[in-house]
Design an enzyme around this catalytic site. Structure first.
Site, PDB file in Angstrom:
ATOM      1  CE  LYS A  42     -29.788 124.874  34.932  1.00 53.06           C
ATOM      2  NZ  LYS A  42     -30.942 124.617  34.080  1.00 53.06           N
ATOM      3  N   GLY A  43     -24.997 120.644  37.858  1.00 50.14           N
ATOM      4  CA  GLY A  43     -24.797 119.269  38.304  1.00 50.14           C
ATOM      5  C   GLY A  43     -24.313 119.054  39.723  1.00 50.14           C
ATOM      6  CD  GLU A  99     -17.956 120.098  37.332  1.00 54.05           C
ATOM      7  OE1 GLU A  99     -19.160 120.218  37.670  1.00 54.05           O
ATOM      8  OE2 GLU A  99     -17.457 120.731  36.395  1.00 54.05           O
ATOM      9  CG  ASP A 100     -21.608 117.250  37.647  1.00 51.72           C
ATOM     10  OD1 ASP A 100     -20.533 117.698  37.177  1.00 51.72           O
ATOM     11  OD2 ASP A 100     -22.664 117.263  36.989  1.00 51.72           O
ATOM     12  CG  ASP A 103     -16.221 113.541  30.325  1.00 48.77           C
ATOM     13  OD1 ASP A 103     -15.276 113.082  29.673  1.00 48.77           O
ATOM     14  OD2 ASP A 103     -17.401 113.276  30.062  1.00 48.77           O
ATOM     15  CE  LYS A 131     -17.542 109.757  32.171  1.00 47.47           C
ATOM     16  NZ  LYS A 131     -18.602 110.015  31.160  1.00 47.47           N
ATOM     17  CG  PHE A 152     -24.167 110.290  29.430  1.00 46.46           C
ATOM     18  CD1 PHE A 152     -23.399 111.390  29.086  1.00 46.46           C
ATOM     19  CD2 PHE A 152     -25.443 110.506  29.942  1.00 46.46           C
ATOM     20  CE1 PHE A 152     -23.891 112.678  29.233  1.00 46.46           C
ATOM     21  CE2 PHE A 152     -25.945 111.788  30.095  1.00 46.46           C
ATOM     22  CZ  PHE A 152     -25.165 112.879  29.738  1.00 46.46           C
ATOM     23  CG  ASP A 159     -28.456 117.440  33.064  1.00 43.85           C
ATOM     24  OD1 ASP A 159     -29.073 117.995  32.140  1.00 43.85           O
ATOM     25  OD2 ASP A 159     -27.226 117.627  33.247  1.00 43.85           O
ATOM     26  NE  ARG A 165     -29.854 119.548  36.082  1.00 50.49           N
ATOM     27  CZ  ARG A 165     -28.612 119.635  35.638  1.00 50.49           C
ATOM     28  NH1 ARG A 165     -27.629 119.102  36.327  1.00 50.49           N
ATOM     29  NH2 ARG A 165     -28.344 120.242  34.509  1.00 50.49           N
TER      30      ARG A 165
END
Length: 179
Positions: A42-43, A99-100, A103, A131, A152, A159, A165
């Site tokens: 969802k990001g 993509e948000d 990581d 990241k 984070f 979120d 969000r």
């Protein structure tokens, strides 16, 4: 009870500038071609929306949903599960996974393997946040707005336990125990 503190991290004006730059770069790189933007839910929904408005090409949009977080954790489980698949064929298309945040890279590594068997013309990765200090899988974004340290973060689609969000900026999330 846990208390959440939001510390300002990236301002909406800075996000807008970087998203515009990414859109312009994608437009140059794929000049004269069509692209299929696939938002990782969802990001990425907010980022995908803004990014698509800054790409001057013939653009299709679709979504895919995967999960590697369980409950109220701030670290990935390491196991990626497909929740909802793309709704169109990929063969011969210039696919850009939006993509948000990248990581560990496990999610995008999984998605690239899953989608490459569908024979797209190309697969690129566009991320709002990168990241690299947390990278486990051999994934490097082709397009990245911001490289960030191991924090984070929430807001602008990202979120914590499905909260935050809707925030227009990005914040560091600090969780403290309330005694």
């Amino acid at each position: 009870m846990d208390k959440h503190v939001l510390e300002p991290f990236i301002k909406k004006e800075d996000i807008a500038v970087k998203v515009k730059e990414l859109g312009e770069k994608i437009t140059r790189d794929f000049k004269g071609e069509k692209v299929l933007l696939v938002g990782v839910l969802k990001g990425a929904w907010m980022f995908l929306s803004d990014l698509s408005k800054n790409i001057d090409l013939d653009v299709e949009i679709s979504f895919i949903s995967v999960s590697s977080y369980v409950g109220e954790k701030t670290t990935t489980s390491g196991v990626v599960r497909l929740m909802c698949d793309i709704d169109r064929p990929l063969e011969g298309k210039n696919l850009i996974l939006v993509e948000d945040i990248v990581d560990t890279g496990l999610t995008l590594n999984y998605l690239k393997k899953l989608l490459s068997v569908r024979k797209p013309k190309s697969i690129s990765i566009c991320t709002l946040l990168d990241k690299p200090s947390r990278r486990v899988a051999p994934i490097n974004p082709d397009y990245s707005a911001f490289e960030i340290p191991d924090e984070f973060v929430v807001g602008y689609g990202l979120d914590f336990n499905n909260r935050y969000r809707n925030l227009p900026e990005i914040y560091k999330l600090i969780i403290s125990e309330d005694n």
